[in-house]
Enzyme design. Structure first.
Site, PDB file in Angstrom:
ATOM      1  N   THR A 216       0.760  -1.239   0.086  1.00 26.90           N
ATOM      2  CA  THR A 216       0.074   0.028   0.157  1.00 26.90           C
ATOM      3  C   THR A 216       0.901   1.294   0.100  1.00 26.90           C
ATOM      4  O   THR A 216       1.763   1.209   0.658  1.00 26.90           O
ATOM      5  CB  THR A 216      -0.961   0.204   1.374  1.00 26.90           C
ATOM      6  OG1 THR A 216      -1.659  -1.032   1.559  1.00 26.90           O
ATOM      7  CG2 THR A 216      -1.930   1.209   1.365  1.00 26.90           C
ATOM      8  N   GLY A 268       1.389  -3.477   4.884  1.00 27.10           N
ATOM      9  CA  GLY A 268       1.663  -5.113   5.253  1.00 27.10           C
ATOM     10  C   GLY A 268       0.111  -5.916   4.886  1.00 27.10           C
ATOM     11  O   GLY A 268      -0.208  -5.833   4.071  1.00 27.10           O
ATOM     12  N   GLY A 270      -2.667  -6.407   5.291  1.00 29.20           N
ATOM     13  CA  GLY A 270      -3.916  -5.818   5.799  1.00 29.20           C
ATOM     14  C   GLY A 270      -5.195  -6.644   6.300  1.00 29.20           C
ATOM     15  O   GLY A 270      -5.844  -6.273   7.297  1.00 29.20           O
TER      16      GLY A 270
END
Length: 351
Positions: A216, A268, A270
């Protein structure tokens, strides 16, 4: 010449372990997950040019979407089980606590702009799926568009040839093919978890998550007066089950901001991180007096205690511009641009 070269290296790459950096020339300030240099530069140009922190976050994240940062942001990456790419995005105004988000959005490539439309033109916080796409298109964003790319389709084809391994299924049969899947009739999944206290499938959950398939952009921008906005954009986890929504559009998980305290961004796994709302935890810890470094490490350690194979990271920035990072399961980098810097600096944080 050697001295000049050394200075350039320091400007562009700072190595730190559990660091905390005080920013003497505080604002404006741009902080982002990973070495997404062009995205940070776009955000910096926007905020330094007089745009609001909200609009500057849109500029920064949009640049990453356009560049398809690491193949995990914007269109053309992270195919799901059916080969389709979808978009999750969020924007939050730290002055008003307004949030706009889109989740599992199909056919529209501009995730962060769609999230801003939700925030500015609806009373809602999040729209999802085809309805999010229809709303974004009705409000003027381009679409419908095919979000797949040659690269994403090749990635999906290789995954299918590998019997759809790895994947995000658990407690189903078959375990080593592409389905169709059905429940294990002889397994007492819930009872076994209660007996063992910690299921094997939970221990192994993050084993196929890494930087290039599960990422992300999370960006925080402070304007010259210290007003904060945060935003995120991602095309989610590769080979996710269709309909999956990660932490990207979840306020408090992927990002959070409050002008009175500071901001946080996360990246990372999620699916695990959204269970802990690490960025909300970071900001609230700073509100109670924790320094950014301690707040970041505390939020990550809470997750790692329950999920020892977890992979993830956060950055924390307080209202004074002091920033820090913490990570678990991988080495994390985040990028910063402030008035005291000639260009973006990348900070490396070790587990």
């Amino acid at each position: 010449m050697a001295a000049v070269l050394t200075l350039l290296i320091i400007v562009h790459l700072s190595k730190v372990t559990g660091h905390e950096v005080d920013n003497p020339s505080k604002f404006p300030l741009v902080v982002s997950t990973w070495p997404f240099l062009e995205a940070v530069r776009a955000g910096w140009t926007a905020i330094n040019g007089g745009l609001s922190s909200v609009d500057a976050v849109v500029e920064g994240c949009s640049a990453c979407e356009l560049l398809r940062c690491d193949g995990t942001v914007g269109p053309g990456g992270s195919p799901d089980e059916n080969s389709e790419s979808t978009i999750d995005a969020l924007i939050m105004n730290g002055a008003t606590m307004e949030v706009g988000a889109v989740a599992a959005m199909r056919y529209v490539k501009d995730g962060i702009k769609a999230a801003r439309l939700v925030m500015l033109y609806t009373e809602h916080t999040m729209l999802a799926g085809d309805q999010a796409s229809a709303f974004a298109i009705s409000m003027g964003l381009p679409g419908p568009s095919n979000l797949s790319s040659t690269e994403s389709m090749e990635k999906w084809t290789k995954w299918r040839e590998n019997q759809c391994q790895p994947n995000f299924r658990k407690n189903v049969l078959p375990t080593n093919s592409c389905g169709p899947y059905h429940l294990k009739r002889d397994s007492n999944v819930g009872d076994q978890c209660l007996v063992d206290g910690f299921c094997e499938n939970i221990r192994m959950k993050s084993s196929h998550v890494d930087f290039h398939n599960h990422d992300t952009i999370s960006m925080a921008i402070f304007d010259k007066s210290g007003r904060i906005a945060v935003g995120t954009s991602t095309n989610g986890a590769s080979f996710k089950i269709p309909g999956r929504v990660g932490d990207g559009p979840i306020a408090g998980s992927s990002a959070y901001a409050d002008d009175e305290v500071g901001a946080c961004g996360a990246t990372g796994d999620g699916d695990i991180m959204m269970r802990f709302l690490p960025c909300y935890q970071v900001v609230e810890s700073m509100r109670l007096g924790m320094a950014p470094r301690r707040a970041a490490k505390d939020a990550i350690s809470r997750i790692a205690k329950k999920y020892p194979t977890f992979v993830g990271a956060v950055f924390a920035v307080d209202k004074n511009g002091t920033h820090a990072g913490a990570c678990y399961g991988w080495t994390f980098q985040y990028s910063v641009r402030s008035p005291s810097m000639d260009d973006v600096e990348v900070f490396t944080v070790y587990p």
